[in-house]
Design a protein around this motif. Structure first.
Motif, mmCIF file in Angstrom:
data_model
loop_
_atom_site.group_PDB
_atom_site.id
_atom_site.type_symbol
_atom_site.label_atom_id
_atom_site.label_comp_id
_atom_site.label_asym_id
_atom_site.label_seq_id
_atom_site.Cartn_x
_atom_site.Cartn_y
_atom_site.Cartn_z
ATOM 1 N N VAL A 165 0.886 -1.130 -0.024
ATOM 2 C CA VAL A 165 -0.031 -0.185 -0.098
ATOM 3 C C VAL A 165 0.915 1.271 0.034
ATOM 4 O O VAL A 165 1.920 1.198 0.676
ATOM 5 N N LEU A 166 0.530 2.347 -0.675
ATOM 6 C CA LEU A 166 0.968 3.716 -0.501
ATOM 7 C C LEU A 166 0.035 4.711 0.013
ATOM 8 O O LEU A 166 -1.174 4.447 -0.349
ATOM 9 N N ALA A 167 0.528 5.498 0.703
ATOM 10 C CA ALA A 167 -0.248 6.917 0.962
ATOM 11 C C ALA A 167 0.048 7.769 0.136
ATOM 12 O O ALA A 167 1.399 8.435 0.158
ATOM 13 N N ALA A 168 -0.744 8.947 -0.229
ATOM 14 C CA ALA A 168 -0.492 10.112 -0.821
ATOM 15 C C ALA A 168 -1.310 11.027 -0.331
ATOM 16 O O ALA A 168 -2.461 11.138 -0.234
ATOM 17 N N GLU A 170 3.827 8.012 -9.125
ATOM 18 C CA GLU A 170 3.995 9.067 -10.231
ATOM 19 C C GLU A 170 2.653 9.844 -10.569
ATOM 20 O O GLU A 170 2.714 11.137 -10.749
ATOM 21 N N LEU A 171 1.726 9.008 -11.008
ATOM 22 C CA LEU A 171 0.570 9.708 -11.394
ATOM 23 C C LEU A 171 -0.082 10.661 -10.233
ATOM 24 O O LEU A 171 -0.577 11.675 -10.372
ATOM 25 N N CYS A 172 -0.060 10.246 -8.807
ATOM 26 C CA CYS A 172 -0.091 10.979 -7.729
ATOM 27 C C CYS A 172 0.427 12.357 -7.548
ATOM 28 O O CYS A 172 -0.129 13.727 -7.617
ATOM 29 N N ARG A 173 1.824 12.304 -7.890
ATOM 30 C CA ARG A 173 2.645 13.573 -7.950
ATOM 31 C C ARG A 173 2.150 14.461 -9.079
ATOM 32 O O ARG A 173 2.003 15.567 -9.123
ATOM 33 N N ALA A 174 1.813 13.871 -10.391
ATOM 34 C CA ALA A 174 1.776 14.563 -11.345
ATOM 35 C C ALA A 174 0.134 15.521 -11.242
ATOM 36 O O ALA A 174 -0.021 16.551 -11.559
ATOM 37 N N ALA A 175 -0.637 14.499 -10.408
ATOM 38 C CA ALA A 175 -2.242 15.193 -10.107
ATOM 39 C C ALA A 175 -1.958 16.366 -9.111
ATOM 40 O O ALA A 175 -2.906 16.993 -8.608
ATOM 41 N N GLY A 176 -0.640 16.438 -8.368
ATOM 42 C CA GLY A 176 -0.660 17.601 -7.385
ATOM 43 C C GLY A 176 -0.202 17.181 -5.903
ATOM 44 O O GLY A 176 -0.417 17.733 -4.759
#
Length: 465
Positions: free
Chosen positions: A221-224, A294-300
């Motif tokens: 699991v990851l947390a964003a 990476e998708l989460c970072r790209a979304a902010g």
């Protein structure tokens, strides 16, 4: 009542019948707020199919309502008693009758606890995926009755997709067998699916054939963290659009994060507006987490923290599992909604709920199965404050109206019960609602099964001899 009890005793062991009003009162309701409950005339705890048949035959002869129950962990009032009813508690019919590793199915009685089934099939290298949050208490019969979901639905689907066949006792005591034990089968109308989610209004499930899956690898699991709900919603959309199949994709808003921190002292980041948890149980979950990160970072996303092993993953999920208890601790009472919206409109829904909370001067936390758009706005209020109770009820209705406006549905997994029956007609429309009432009458012409649930019309009016 004396005639009812006398006739029940003619076909039931003494230990299955409870008439002490102090004890029967404890079976009056499930865990939902704002749902009226009546006083049962008697509680029956059957152990066999024949016991259930005797109860239904007796109730039909005397035209007495019957309310089927499981563990009463439901959140819609579907298991609430009505005055003078027989409460039929199926918790003692709790045998796992068969596990077939070759054909990948299990045969169980309705009182089997979800977690117990999961542990039993795991010994065969198999899994029963549906996992409601109350999986350590809720029963399979209750899961079938309400069409339960859970955290893993985004990848594995809901209860209805795992019910291959059912044994059901009808209102007149007949035993009906539906479905199959084969991998395929399309003979006749799909009565099995009709019973799933029917909340005890069509018949009483006494046995279920459930599909199993090979046990997946241990998930990671990851947390964003996100500083806006819009960014979190964009991340959810990007993850799904990219073709990822997470085993869970859960979201907690800032109100929920703060409540969990107060209860658990976990030290979650209260500066975040939304916390997204993504899990994968693929052979290479770390690679999937990296791509989703990476998708989460790209979304902010302002921070992305992937777990390195199963223990860290469980630590992250512990926060999600604590949400409902944490929100209940805010004011002492909660009203838990269950609105499902298109994934693409998730951020709009979250912002709308925040506006509703501000308008009604209430604390409303939202936790969501974000991967399938199923949200659980939880209204926190003081049940002893009449004005606050009124505002809580009003906010609940506003939330359901918002969900329908956004193209959603009033319930994704908790069912209709008493809590949402007035809203069901609004969602279905008059033609669909009328047809569904007619179907109900075919199965239960006297209206004895769980009257007053699902539809606002009082089927109890049919009980007059």
């Amino acid at each position: 009542m004396s005639e009812l009890v006398t006739r029940l005793r003619e076909g039931l062991p003494p230990e299955t019948i409870i008439t002490d009003p102090d004890v029967t009162a404890s079976y009056a309701h499930d865990m939902a707020s704002f749902c009226p409950a009546g006083a049962p005339a008697v509680v029956v705890l059957p152990r066999t199919v024949e016991h259930v048949q005797h109860v239904l035959r007796t109730a039909s002869a005397l035209r007495v309502p019957v309310v089927p129950q499981g563990a009463r962990t439901g959140l819609s009032g579907a298991a609430n008693a009505v005055d003078g009813c027989v409460v039929l508690s199926l918790t003692r019919m709790d045998a796992i009758l068969e596990i077939d590793p070759v054909n990948r199915y299990a045969v169980v009685e309705p009182g089997v606890v979800n977690a117990d089934l999961s542990k039993a099939v795991a010994a065969h290298g198999l899994a029963y995926p549906p996992d409601p949050s109350s999986w350590e208490q809720c029963t399979i019969g209750g899961n079938i009755g309400t069409g339960s979901g859970g955290l893993c639905c985004v990848k594995y689907g809901v209860t209805a997709e795992y019910v291959l066949g059912l044994d059901v006792v009808l209102a007149d005591g007949r035993l009906l067998r539906t479905g199959r034990r084969t991998a395929k089968g399309v003979a006749g109308y799909d009565l099995t699916r009709l019973f799933v989610g029917s909340e005890g209004t069509l018949g009483v499930v006494v046995r279920a054939v459930l599909a199993l899956k090979p046990a997946p690898p241990q998930q990671l699991v990851l947390a964003a963290e996100f500083d806006s709900t819009a960014a979190a919603g964009e991340a959810v959309a990007a993850i799904m659009a990219a073709g990822h199949a997470p085993s869970l994709l859960e979201l907690m808003d800032s109100t929920t994060v703060a409540a969990v921190n107060r209860l658990t002292r976990m030290g979650l980041p209260e500066s975040t507006r939304a916390l997204l948890l993504a899990g994968f149980d693929t052979p290479a979950p770390a690679d999937e987490l990296a791509a989703v990160g990476e998708l989460c970072r790209a979304a902010g996303a302002t921070e992305v923290v992937p777990a390195e092993d199963a223990a860290e993953s469980e630590m992250l999920l512990a926060a999600r599992r604590a949400t409902l208890v944490a929100l209940e601790a805010v004011k002492g009472t909660t009203m838990i909604d269950d609105v499902c919206v298109p994934r693409s409109r998730l951020a709009e829904f979250l912002d709308g709920v925040a506006a509703i909370a501000e308008r009604h001067r209430l604390t409303i936390g939202v936790v969501a199965h974000a991967g399938d758009g199923n949200t659980h706005p939880t209204v926190c209020f003081d049940s002893g404050d009449e004005d606050e109770r009124r505002r809580a009820q009003a906010s609940f209705d506003d939330i359901m109206g918002l969900g329908l406006e956004l193209g959603g549905t009033i319930t994704g997994e908790h069912g209709v019960g008493v809590l949402k029956r007035d809203w069901l007609a609004r969602e279905l429309g008059p033609d669909s609602a009328a047809l569904q009432r007619q179907i109900r009458t075919v199965f239960d012409p006297l209206g004895i099964l769980n009257p007053g649930k699902v539809f606002p019309e009082a089927e109890a009016g049919q009980l007059t001899p």
